[in-house]
Design a protein around this motif. Structure first.
Motif, PDB file in Angstrom:
ATOM      1  N   GLN A   1      50.862  43.035  45.520  1.00 24.47           N
ATOM      2  CA  GLN A   1      49.905  41.932  45.589  1.00 24.47           C
ATOM      3  C   GLN A   1      50.399  40.697  44.856  1.00 24.47           C
ATOM      4  O   GLN A   1      50.128  39.586  45.284  1.00 24.47           O
TER       5      GLN A   1
ATOM      6  N   THR B   1      39.586  46.652  54.117  1.00 24.67           N
ATOM      7  CA  THR B   1      39.639  45.840  52.901  1.00 24.67           C
ATOM      8  C   THR B   1      40.785  44.832  52.948  1.00 24.67           C
ATOM      9  O   THR B   1      41.765  45.014  53.673  1.00 24.67           O
TER      10      THR B   1
ATOM     11  N   TRP C   1      43.660  41.848  51.087  1.00 26.63           N
ATOM     12  CA  TRP C   1      44.843  41.948  50.228  1.00 26.63           C
ATOM     13  C   TRP C   1      44.679  41.276  48.872  1.00 26.63           C
ATOM     14  O   TRP C   1      45.558  41.394  48.028  1.00 26.63           O
TER      15      TRP C   1
ATOM     16  N   PRO D   1      42.388  44.492  46.599  1.00 26.54           N
ATOM     17  CA  PRO D   1      42.257  45.658  47.473  1.00 26.54           C
ATOM     18  C   PRO D   1      41.509  46.828  46.859  1.00 26.54           C
ATOM     19  O   PRO D   1      40.820  47.560  47.578  1.00 26.54           O
TER      20      PRO D   1
ATOM     21  N   PRO E   1      43.303  49.818  54.081  1.00 20.58           N
ATOM     22  CA  PRO E   1      43.611  48.582  53.357  1.00 20.58           C
ATOM     23  C   PRO E   1      44.428  47.618  54.219  1.00 20.58           C
ATOM     24  O   PRO E   1      44.927  47.986  55.292  1.00 20.58           O
ATOM     25  N   SER E   2      44.573  46.407  53.739  1.00 22.07           N
ATOM     26  CA  SER E   2      45.416  45.420  54.414  1.00 22.07           C
ATOM     27  C   SER E   2      46.858  45.913  54.482  1.00 22.07           C
ATOM     28  O   SER E   2      47.355  46.528  53.539  1.00 22.07           O
TER      29      SER E   2
ATOM     30  N   THR F   1      48.930  45.009  51.433  1.00 23.41           N
ATOM     31  CA  THR F   1      48.737  45.706  50.149  1.00 23.41           C
ATOM     32  C   THR F   1      48.212  47.125  50.364  1.00 23.41           C
ATOM     33  O   THR F   1      47.128  47.470  49.875  1.00 23.41           O
TER      34      THR F   1
ATOM     35  N   THR G   1      46.066  51.321  47.388  1.00 22.16           N
ATOM     36  CA  THR G   1      44.907  52.007  47.943  1.00 22.16           C
ATOM     37  C   THR G   1      45.269  53.424  48.367  1.00 22.16           C
ATOM     38  O   THR G   1      44.472  54.359  48.179  1.00 22.16           O
TER      39      THR G   1
END
Length: 463
Positions: free
Chosen positions: A83, A136, A138, A141, A163-164, A167, A171
């Motif tokens: 991130q 979700t 980035w 997250p 998650p994105s 990122t 997660t």
């Protein structure tokens, strides 16, 4: 990935880029359609028993919070590398996610008796929806995943979480940690490129889609959910105004304004995106903001004392660069910053822009990065109208020495949260959602819990 309480690997993977270098740092699994089906089937099967034992759900939410706290030092470095945020902030995000689990473990599920007389006893109770698909972003997250997981699970739902792709790894690590706590299928965590999200929203199993993302993605999710009448919570973008009143203490407010805009390098949906200041205070406020922008330490989140990391990904880096360049070419002045930082990675100078007005792209659009326009005004009614003249309505703030006056003005803002003399003040018990294009529904508090359930009337006749 975690599917049905076990490790799920894939042959196909995709690169995860370190924004501090601009180069791939690792890879993540690219979930197959068959694995998505397996995750949904597992969640549906687990739902049958999970929804029946509220006491067990509460206890396992507490254990999940403890497990996240214990694993923070393992999870945070992964989050920083993918991130970009400083390691201390990444650690705090893990703790924040755990706090949300703790809060929901103790939150009462409402039951309301609406009739109790000789004729009948009538109670309104809350029923879970079933399987929830969580998607979700980035920027945060982990904590934004907890806004979905904790209330959904307390309500009695199960979840498939994605998650994105920018990122995914932190997660996925959370899924690994919680697979040792939660029963198989209660929380499935998968990863993949953007088409995976579309497959989740159109899948026949989920009864609820909970998304935090862009307005464009939110519209697609709403359209995909409509044929099956899936419930949705959409927490989308914002273009938050901060209105500074003429009685403000400039020396006190400048630093608060700066961090309200630049927290997480400006990559916060509800960060300050534009500041309106009285003409008489413009120069002092701009000078103060510019001094702070020049003084903060920008660098890789793994380095000591770094306050701002890189922009998370190349598309967003290019968007911020474009918006700032457009403003400067149109006559704006950079009181600080104004351009990318030379070298590797997606670093951009913390930028304070002045000499622009409503109608400029960086004022009217959501920049979602380290660039803040400062705009002058003369009349309160006029500036409130200008602040509201947007499709967005996530949040906003008003700043002044007279808190009662500031509060009256704040109530005129067309947004989900109106702060007075602060910004980005969020908490588990406080509902968060947007007006207009900034979203549908709310998260957090009892309101967020109710978004993952539906009312059922239980009517017992006494006749």
């Amino acid at each position: 990935m975690t599917i049905d309480g076990a490790v799920a690997s894939t042959e196909a993977t995709f690169d995860v880029v370190n924004p501090a270098t601009g180069a791939p740092e690792a890879t993540a699994p690219d979930c197959t359609p068959q694995q998505l089906d397996a995750a949904m089937t597992s969640a549906a099967k687990a739902y049958r028993d999970w929804r029946r034992d509220e006491g067990r759900r509460r206890e396992l939410l507490r254990q999940s919070a403890d497990a996240l706290m214990a694993a923070a030092e393992d999870i945070a470095p992964i989050l920083t590398l993918e991130q970009g945020k400083p390691l201390g902030e990444a650690t705090f995000e893990v703790y924040g996610a755990a706090i949300w689990f703790q809060y929901y473990a103790d939150l009462e599920i409402p039951r309301q008796v609406i009739q109790d007389d000789d004729a009948a006893f009538v109670e309104v109770v809350q029923r879970p929806l079933g399987v929830v698909a969580g998607i979700t972003p980035w920027n945060f997250p982990l904590v934004l995943a907890s806004w979905k997981i904790a209330p959904a699970l307390l309500a009695g739902n199960t979840m498939v979480l994605k998650p994105s792709p920018f990122t995914p790894r932190a997660t996925l690590k959370v899924g690994e940690v919680l697979r040792d706590v939660l029963p198989p299928g209660v929380l499935n965590v998968i990863s993949g490129k953007d088409p995976l999200g579309a497959s989740m929203t159109s899948h026949p199993v989920p009864r609820k889609i909970s998304l935090t993302g862009s307005v464009a993605t939110g519209k697609k999710v709403a359209a995909a959910a409509a044929p099956d009448l899936k419930r949705t919570t959409l927490e989308l973008g914002g273009n938050d105004p901060a209105i500074v009143l003429d009685d403000v203490d400039v020396d006190t407010v400048v630093e608060k304004l700066f961090w309200g805009a630049f927290q997480n390098n400006g990559q916060v949906c509800s960060a300050i995106k534009r500041v309106y200041v009285p003409e008489s205070l413009h120069d002092r406020i701009v000078d103060g903001l510019a001094d702070l922008a020049r003084s903060v330490k920008v660098g890789p989140g793994t380095e000591a004392d770094v306050q701002l990391g890189p922009i998370n990904n190349r598309p967003q880096y290019e968007r911020v660069s474009e918006l700032v360049a457009d403003a400067l070419s149109s006559g704006a002045v950079a009181a600080a910053g104004g351009k990318p930082i030379d070298g590797d990675g997606y670093f951009f100078e913390p930028t304070i822009l002045t000499g622009l007005s409503d109608g400029s792209r960086i004022v009217d659009e959501e920049q979602f990065g380290p660039a803040l326009p400062v705009i002058t005004y003369r009349d309160i009614d006029e500036v409130v109208e200008r602040a509201n003249a947007t499709h967005y309505g996530l949040s906003g703030s008003v700043w002044g020495a007279d808190a009662d006056r500031a509060s009256q003005i704040a109530e005129e803002l067309e947004c989900g949260t109106a702060w007075v003399n602060t910004h980005l003040a969020l908490a588990p018990h406080q509902p968060f959602g947007g007006a207009k294009w900034s979203g549908i529904g709310v998260e957090n508090g009892t309101w967020g819990l109710l978004a993952f359930s539906e009312p059922q009337v239980v009517h017992r006749s006494k006749a």
